[in-house]
Design a protein around this motif. Structure first.
Motif, PDB file in Angstrom:
ATOM      1  N   SER A 257      40.771  43.380  34.702  1.00 15.70           N
ATOM      2  CA  SER A 257      40.294  44.681  35.298  1.00 15.70           C
ATOM      3  C   SER A 257      40.930  45.752  34.204  1.00 15.70           C
ATOM      4  N   LEU A 258      42.152  45.655  33.761  1.00 16.66           N
ATOM      5  CA  LEU A 258      42.694  46.579  32.730  1.00 16.66           C
ATOM      6  C   LEU A 258      41.931  46.499  31.528  1.00 16.66           C
ATOM      7  N   LEU A 259      41.490  45.355  31.135  1.00 19.08           N
ATOM      8  CA  LEU A 259      40.621  45.179  29.779  1.00 19.08           C
ATOM      9  C   LEU A 259      39.155  46.162  29.947  1.00 19.08           C
ATOM     10  N   SER A 260      38.690  46.077  31.231  1.00 13.41           N
ATOM     11  CA  SER A 260      37.365  46.601  31.363  1.00 13.41           C
ATOM     12  C   SER A 260      37.702  48.159  31.750  1.00 13.41           C
ATOM     13  N   HIS A 261      38.788  48.673  32.071  1.00 16.34           N
ATOM     14  CA  HIS A 261      39.170  50.116  32.095  1.00 16.34           C
ATOM     15  C   HIS A 261      39.254  50.759  30.567  1.00 16.34           C
ATOM     16  N   GLN A 262      39.395  49.910  29.569  1.00 18.17           N
ATOM     17  CA  GLN A 262      39.407  50.184  28.213  1.00 18.17           C
ATOM     18  C   GLN A 262      38.392  49.863  27.422  1.00 18.17           C
ATOM     19  N   GLY A 263      37.191  49.286  28.095  1.00 15.03           N
ATOM     20  CA  GLY A 263      36.150  49.358  27.329  1.00 15.03           C
ATOM     21  C   GLY A 263      35.982  48.023  26.603  1.00 15.03           C
ATOM     22  N   ILE A 264      37.054  46.925  26.809  1.00 15.44           N
ATOM     23  CA  ILE A 264      36.906  45.988  25.929  1.00 15.44           C
ATOM     24  C   ILE A 264      36.056  44.728  26.454  1.00 15.44           C
ATOM     25  N   CYS A 265      36.130  44.401  27.598  1.00 16.73           N
ATOM     26  CA  CYS A 265      35.264  43.311  28.073  1.00 16.73           C
ATOM     27  C   CYS A 265      35.186  43.798  29.534  1.00 16.73           C
ATOM     28  N   GLU A 266      34.013  42.973  30.353  1.00 20.70           N
ATOM     29  CA  GLU A 266      33.778  43.142  31.812  1.00 20.70           C
ATOM     30  C   GLU A 266      34.900  42.589  32.513  1.00 20.70           C
ATOM     31  N   PRO A 267      34.914  42.907  33.849  1.00 20.44           N
ATOM     32  CA  PRO A 267      36.059  41.913  34.727  1.00 20.44           C
ATOM     33  C   PRO A 267      35.531  40.755  35.238  1.00 20.44           C
ATOM     34  N   TYR A 268      34.541  40.378  34.877  1.00 15.35           N
ATOM     35  CA  TYR A 268      33.951  38.921  35.446  1.00 15.35           C
ATOM     36  C   TYR A 268      34.619  37.694  35.129  1.00 15.35           C
ATOM     37  N   VAL A 269      35.024  36.810  36.419  1.00 15.15           N
ATOM     38  CA  VAL A 269      35.659  35.708  36.318  1.00 15.15           C
ATOM     39  C   VAL A 269      34.713  34.744  37.010  1.00 15.15           C
ATOM     40  N   ARG A 270      34.853  33.407  36.746  1.00 18.64           N
ATOM     41  CA  ARG A 270      34.357  32.260  37.296  1.00 18.64           C
ATOM     42  C   ARG A 270      34.868  31.820  38.567  1.00 18.64           C
ATOM     43  N   LEU A 271      34.198  31.296  39.535  1.00 14.63           N
ATOM     44  CA  LEU A 271      34.705  30.663  40.502  1.00 14.63           C
ATOM     45  C   LEU A 271      35.320  29.470  40.285  1.00 14.63           C
ATOM     46  N   PRO A 272      36.383  29.100  40.899  1.00 12.91           N
ATOM     47  CA  PRO A 272      36.929  29.635  42.216  1.00 12.91           C
ATOM     48  C   PRO A 272      37.713  30.968  42.064  1.00 12.91           C
ATOM     49  N   LEU A 273      37.744  31.572  41.073  1.00  6.03           N
ATOM     50  CA  LEU A 273      38.378  32.773  41.122  1.00  6.03           C
ATOM     51  C   LEU A 273      37.547  33.818  41.441  1.00  6.03           C
ATOM     52  N   MET A 274      38.142  35.102  41.733  1.00  2.00           N
ATOM     53  CA  MET A 274      37.329  36.192  42.165  1.00  2.00           C
ATOM     54  C   MET A 274      37.759  37.429  41.239  1.00  2.00           C
ATOM     55  N   ALA A 275      36.784  38.241  40.837  1.00  2.00           N
ATOM     56  CA  ALA A 275      37.246  39.308  40.217  1.00  2.00           C
ATOM     57  C   ALA A 275      38.282  40.576  41.142  1.00  2.00           C
ATOM     58  N   ALA A 276      38.875  41.518  40.461  1.00  2.00           N
ATOM     59  CA  ALA A 276      39.820  42.101  41.059  1.00  2.00           C
ATOM     60  C   ALA A 276      38.933  42.946  42.023  1.00  2.00           C
ATOM     61  N   SER A 277      39.613  43.262  43.214  1.00  2.00           N
ATOM     62  CA  SER A 277      38.862  43.914  44.282  1.00  2.00           C
ATOM     63  C   SER A 277      38.727  45.418  43.809  1.00  2.00           C
ATOM     64  N   ASP A 278      38.056  46.272  44.366  1.00  7.18           N
ATOM     65  CA  ASP A 278      37.881  47.754  44.119  1.00  7.18           C
ATOM     66  C   ASP A 278      39.096  48.383  44.361  1.00  7.18           C
ATOM     67  N   VAL A 279      39.741  47.978  45.171  1.00  6.58           N
ATOM     68  CA  VAL A 279      41.295  48.849  45.261  1.00  6.58           C
ATOM     69  C   VAL A 279      42.120  48.460  44.318  1.00  6.58           C
ATOM     70  N   LEU A 280      42.403  47.332  43.850  1.00  8.82           N
ATOM     71  CA  LEU A 280      43.197  46.750  42.826  1.00  8.82           C
ATOM     72  C   LEU A 280      42.806  47.352  41.534  1.00  8.82           C
ATOM     73  N   HIS A 281      41.425  47.264  41.386  1.00  8.36           N
ATOM     74  CA  HIS A 281      40.977  47.934  40.148  1.00  8.36           C
ATOM     75  C   HIS A 281      41.068  49.369  40.048  1.00  8.36           C
ATOM     76  N   GLU A 282      41.180  50.342  41.006  1.00  8.87           N
ATOM     77  CA  GLU A 282      41.315  51.490  40.954  1.00  8.87           C
ATOM     78  C   GLU A 282      42.866  51.711  40.952  1.00  8.87           C
ATOM     79  N   LYS A 283      43.754  50.980  41.399  1.00  7.34           N
ATOM     80  CA  LYS A 283      45.063  50.874  41.200  1.00  7.34           C
ATOM     81  C   LYS A 283      45.746  50.603  39.815  1.00  7.34           C
ATOM     82  N   ILE A 284      44.978  49.770  39.341  1.00  7.87           N
ATOM     83  CA  ILE A 284      45.378  49.430  37.718  1.00  7.87           C
ATOM     84  C   ILE A 284      44.804  50.416  36.987  1.00  7.87           C
ATOM     85  N   GLY A 285      43.518  51.149  37.063  1.00  6.83           N
ATOM     86  CA  GLY A 285      43.176  52.391  36.426  1.00  6.83           C
ATOM     87  C   GLY A 285      44.086  53.452  36.437  1.00  6.83           C
TER      88      GLY A 285
END
Length: 294
Positions: A257-285
């Protein structure tokens, strides 16, 4: 192993939306780390989601990291698991050109005794063509490699040169630093405890947050290693809230999520993991904005 001193980073594996490996994103990440003063890179660690990568993908990722880095930094490769014989085979048959050392985690799930852990790494030591960094992370392995075992391994095998200690117990860290040989490299596996570990005599960190904020975090570690602890803690303490955020919903969801805010890579992860929630993504930004203004 002076190459392991300072700030190493456990690289994420960037993915496209279809969850294929994003090699352009990986290139951007490597260049971001090098420009930020990181001392070495760690490939195929836990943060890389190695458990969900195919053998071919692992080979492609390591080859890409070696090519892009182009000898500008040392590269440590994760080679571990809970099948000792399989690791020994990988070490005796694999190609490790371009790799400086291997990072090998204490076996997960099996829950071996301390003697079992010792014999596991003894077999790895006999097979490894490269120096070995032990990795103790009880929160993931469900067993704790005690300081007496780490010190025994450090004393008995010349090619076991370091440990990444990720136990959430500073008393154990202090016992470890006291027991191992003077030239043995003790690295933090916990970003929040990295500076306290250095202040106690440790040599650095293998970091997650370091790839998101390489200049900021490597400066903290450099100041600590130069005994400028007052200066280091002035930057480290405000960073603790960001460190908490990137692990709030698991690793590597937060750092991606942090790296995606900086335009380095996208926030996608593979199952069984889940990408950061919208709420957490905003807090990290928001937290990133505060750090960038400081």
């Amino acid at each position: 192993m002076k190459e392991l001193r300072g700030t190493g980073v456990a690289l994420v594996t960037p993915f496209h939306k279809d969850l294929s490996v994003d090699f352009d994103g990986l290139t951007r990440l490597i260049e971001h780390c090098i420009a930020g003063g990181i001392n070495y890179l760690v490939a195929l660690g836990t943060t890389a989601e190695t458990a969900t990568l195919t053998i071919k993908e692992k080979q492609q990722i390591v080859a890409h990291i070696i090519k892009v880095t182009n000898k500008r930094l040392p590269i440590v490769l994760g080679v571990g698991g809970n099948n000792t014989a399989a690791i020994v085979e990988e070490l005796t048959t694999g190609n490790f050109d371009g790799i400086t050392a291997i990072l090998s985690v204490s076996p997960a799930y099996n829950k071996p005794t301390q003697e079992g852990i010792y014999q596991h790494f003894a077999a790895i030591s006999a097979a490894s063509p490269l120096p070995i960094i032990l990795y103790n992370v009880p929160g993931r392995t469900s067993s704790n490699m005690l300081p007496v075992t780490s010190a025994r391994l450090a004393g008995d095998f010349e090619n076991i040169v370091a440990i990444k200690e990720a136990v959430n117990d500073m008393a154990q860290v202090l016992h470890l630093i006291h027991k191992v040989p003077e030239d043995f490299v003790v690295l933090s596996g916990d970003d929040a405890l990295a500076l306290p570990l250095v202040s106690a005599g440790g040599s650095g960190v293998i970091s997650v947050i370091g790839q998101g904020l390489p200049s900021y975090f490597s400066q903290i570690m450099n100041d600590g290693l130069n005994n400028a602890f007052a200066k280091a803690y002035q930057k480290h303490l405000p960073l603790l809230s960001m460190i908490d955020l990137i692990f709030e919903e698991g690793n590597p969801a937060g750092i991606k999520s942090l790296l995606s805010h900086q335009g380095i890579c996208e926030p996608y992860v593979r199952l069984p993991l889940m990408a950061a929630s919208d709420v957490l993504h905003e807090k990290i930004g928001n937290a990133l904005s505060v750090i960038q203004k400081s």
